[in-house]
Design a protein around this motif. Sequence first.
Motif, PDB file in Angstrom:
ATOM      1  N   THR A 106      -3.536  -4.785   4.935  1.00 41.86           N
ATOM      2  CA  THR A 106      -2.941  -3.937   4.433  1.00 41.86           C
ATOM      3  C   THR A 106      -2.833  -2.296   4.693  1.00 41.86           C
ATOM      4  O   THR A 106      -3.809  -2.061   5.544  1.00 41.86           O
ATOM      5  CB  THR A 106      -3.268  -3.880   2.844  1.00 41.86           C
ATOM      6  N   GLY A 109       1.955  -3.519   2.533  1.00 44.08           N
ATOM      7  CA  GLY A 109       2.128  -2.078   2.606  1.00 44.08           C
ATOM      8  C   GLY A 109       2.024  -1.541   1.181  1.00 44.08           C
ATOM      9  O   GLY A 109       2.720  -1.939   0.075  1.00 44.08           O
ATOM     10  N   ILE A 129       2.547   1.741  -1.318  1.00 42.92           N
ATOM     11  CA  ILE A 129       3.161   2.870  -1.041  1.00 42.92           C
ATOM     12  C   ILE A 129       2.396   3.923  -2.397  1.00 42.92           C
ATOM     13  O   ILE A 129       2.721   3.579  -3.458  1.00 42.92           O
ATOM     14  CB  ILE A 129       4.585   2.815  -1.211  1.00 42.92           C
ATOM     15  N   ALA A 184       9.771   1.904   2.319  1.00 46.94           N
ATOM     16  CA  ALA A 184       9.945   0.582   1.899  1.00 46.94           C
ATOM     17  C   ALA A 184      10.819  -0.097   3.063  1.00 46.94           C
ATOM     18  O   ALA A 184      10.707  -1.283   3.438  1.00 46.94           O
ATOM     19  CB  ALA A 184      10.618   0.311   0.646  1.00 46.94           C
ATOM     20  N   LEU A 223       8.649  -0.734   6.310  1.00 44.94           N
ATOM     21  CA  LEU A 223       7.675  -1.586   6.002  1.00 44.94           C
ATOM     22  C   LEU A 223       8.544  -2.982   6.210  1.00 44.94           C
ATOM     23  O   LEU A 223       8.033  -4.075   6.667  1.00 44.94           O
ATOM     24  CB  LEU A 223       7.372  -1.398   4.504  1.00 44.94           C
ATOM     25  N   THR A 224       9.613  -3.227   5.376  1.00 41.08           N
ATOM     26  CA  THR A 224      10.484  -4.197   5.588  1.00 41.08           C
ATOM     27  C   THR A 224      10.789  -4.921   6.774  1.00 41.08           C
ATOM     28  O   THR A 224      10.503  -5.888   7.476  1.00 41.08           O
ATOM     29  CB  THR A 224      11.711  -4.386   4.425  1.00 41.08           C
ATOM     30  N   ILE A 238       5.168  -5.542  -0.810  1.00 39.15           N
ATOM     31  CA  ILE A 238       5.188  -4.018  -1.091  1.00 39.15           C
ATOM     32  C   ILE A 238       4.220  -3.760  -2.219  1.00 39.15           C
ATOM     33  O   ILE A 238       4.826  -4.219  -3.353  1.00 39.15           O
ATOM     34  CB  ILE A 238       6.446  -3.177  -0.933  1.00 39.15           C
ATOM     35  N   ASN A 262       3.994  -1.032  -4.563  1.00 35.55           N
ATOM     36  CA  ASN A 262       4.516   0.491  -4.916  1.00 35.55           C
ATOM     37  C   ASN A 262       4.058   1.104  -6.404  1.00 35.55           C
ATOM     38  O   ASN A 262       4.113   0.772  -7.124  1.00 35.55           O
ATOM     39  CB  ASN A 262       5.983   0.381  -5.117  1.00 35.55           C
ATOM     40  N   VAL A 315       8.044  -7.371  -3.828  1.00 33.96           N
ATOM     41  CA  VAL A 315       7.680  -5.894  -4.205  1.00 33.96           C
ATOM     42  C   VAL A 315       7.214  -5.904  -5.631  1.00 33.96           C
ATOM     43  O   VAL A 315       7.725  -6.728  -6.562  1.00 33.96           O
ATOM     44  CB  VAL A 315       8.954  -5.095  -4.298  1.00 33.96           C
TER      45      VAL A 315
END
Lengths: 214, 214
Positions: free
Chosen positions: A89, A152, A154, A165, A168-169, A176, A178, A192
């Motif tokens: 991560t 990732g 955030i 985002a 990252l994508t 993700i 978030n 997500v």
Amino acid sequence: MNDKSIIKVSDTVIRRLPKYRRCLEELLNRKVYQISSQDLSKIIGFTASQIRQDLNVFGGFGLKGFGYNVQDLYLQIEEILGIGSVYNTIIIGAGNLGQAIVNYTNFCRTGFLVKAMFDINPKFKGLRINDVKVIDAEFLKEYLEHVSIDIGIICTNKESAQEIAKILTEGGVKGIWNFAPVDLAAKENVIVENVHLSDSLYTLAYYINHPQDY
Amino acid sequence: MNDKSIIKVSDTVIRRLPKYRRCLEELLNRKVYQISSQDLSKIIGFTASQIRQDLNVFGGFGLKGFGYNVQDLYLQIEEILGIGSVYNTIIIGAGNLGQAIVNYTNFCRTGFLVKAMFDINPKFKGLRINDVKVIDAEFLKEYLEHVSIDIGIICTNKESAQEIAKILTEGGVKGIWNFAPVDLAAKENVIVENVHLSDSLYTLAYYINHPQDY
């Protein structure tokens, strides 16, 4: 019987799994190795029938009259969740929340390794937090070209979150997590998970105002 | 008709309310003032029938053929949640997570005022974080004898959390927002909201491993 691959498991059931895991871990700590769905129900707060239904979705695990083997069930739920695998991560945003996450050792213990942190603020330049290097966020895209990252995280403000985002994508993350106060939409097979801490605070406020529903 | 006071509203419905609020706020920002349950459904991800059911629990609000007045519904949901009232809060634990919360301005904007922070670590002694004073945790009990606090926010480790919850309960708080990784039990009419960030991370892991369920 491989119906599991056809029938979509409901989000509600999936979100109960981590709670089963926590509860079973607690039981193992207390050296409880066998439990009926009735007794599990008293501890976890779901009905016994709900518990049997939930676990049946993934193939059962209980034996009639014997209940559940706590250790087995714990391991099977970990496997279902995918805990035990290693996830690389990165955290974007090295402020308080990012630092709280990188310092939270339990995530590391369950296989979620923080490989790097990113921030635009020059005050973090060259810093290591819990032995994780903070990199200038300008290099995020380049970093993802060279390092394979699964998740990732955030921890930026609302304004930067959507752009991050996107990076990252495009950089190939699978998921993700978030924390920015905005519902990021999932794109191109990226999962997500939006965390809204305020939802939980407002739920608390509701119950304070309607204690009869608690 | 005051059946609402008799029938207990389900936790699942209550936990959807903050999401309605967020979604309606977003619509107001986009200057959308009227919406059908069908259109709301597309944005929020619950079925139109689910939306009507949820809102009927609290008395309806929609007009057949006209849908919902966004502003009205937003205000009514804020009122149901109890947002708009002022809640005096304190944060116990001035580490990264405690600091992340005290620095999160949205909570303050919606009426959740942090009156003080508490920590046992002498390094925080005399500090002010986002203009909130950090007090030695030894004085928590005494503080609660003099100041009326609605919500105690626990950002300590697992080991201290239960003892702090006891002090908060005896000190007369109405609710505890607990971030320590332990399920604190509610006692003496105190509402406890346990936040397990790892639940959300494990759910993300599940979906990464079972994208067909996403």
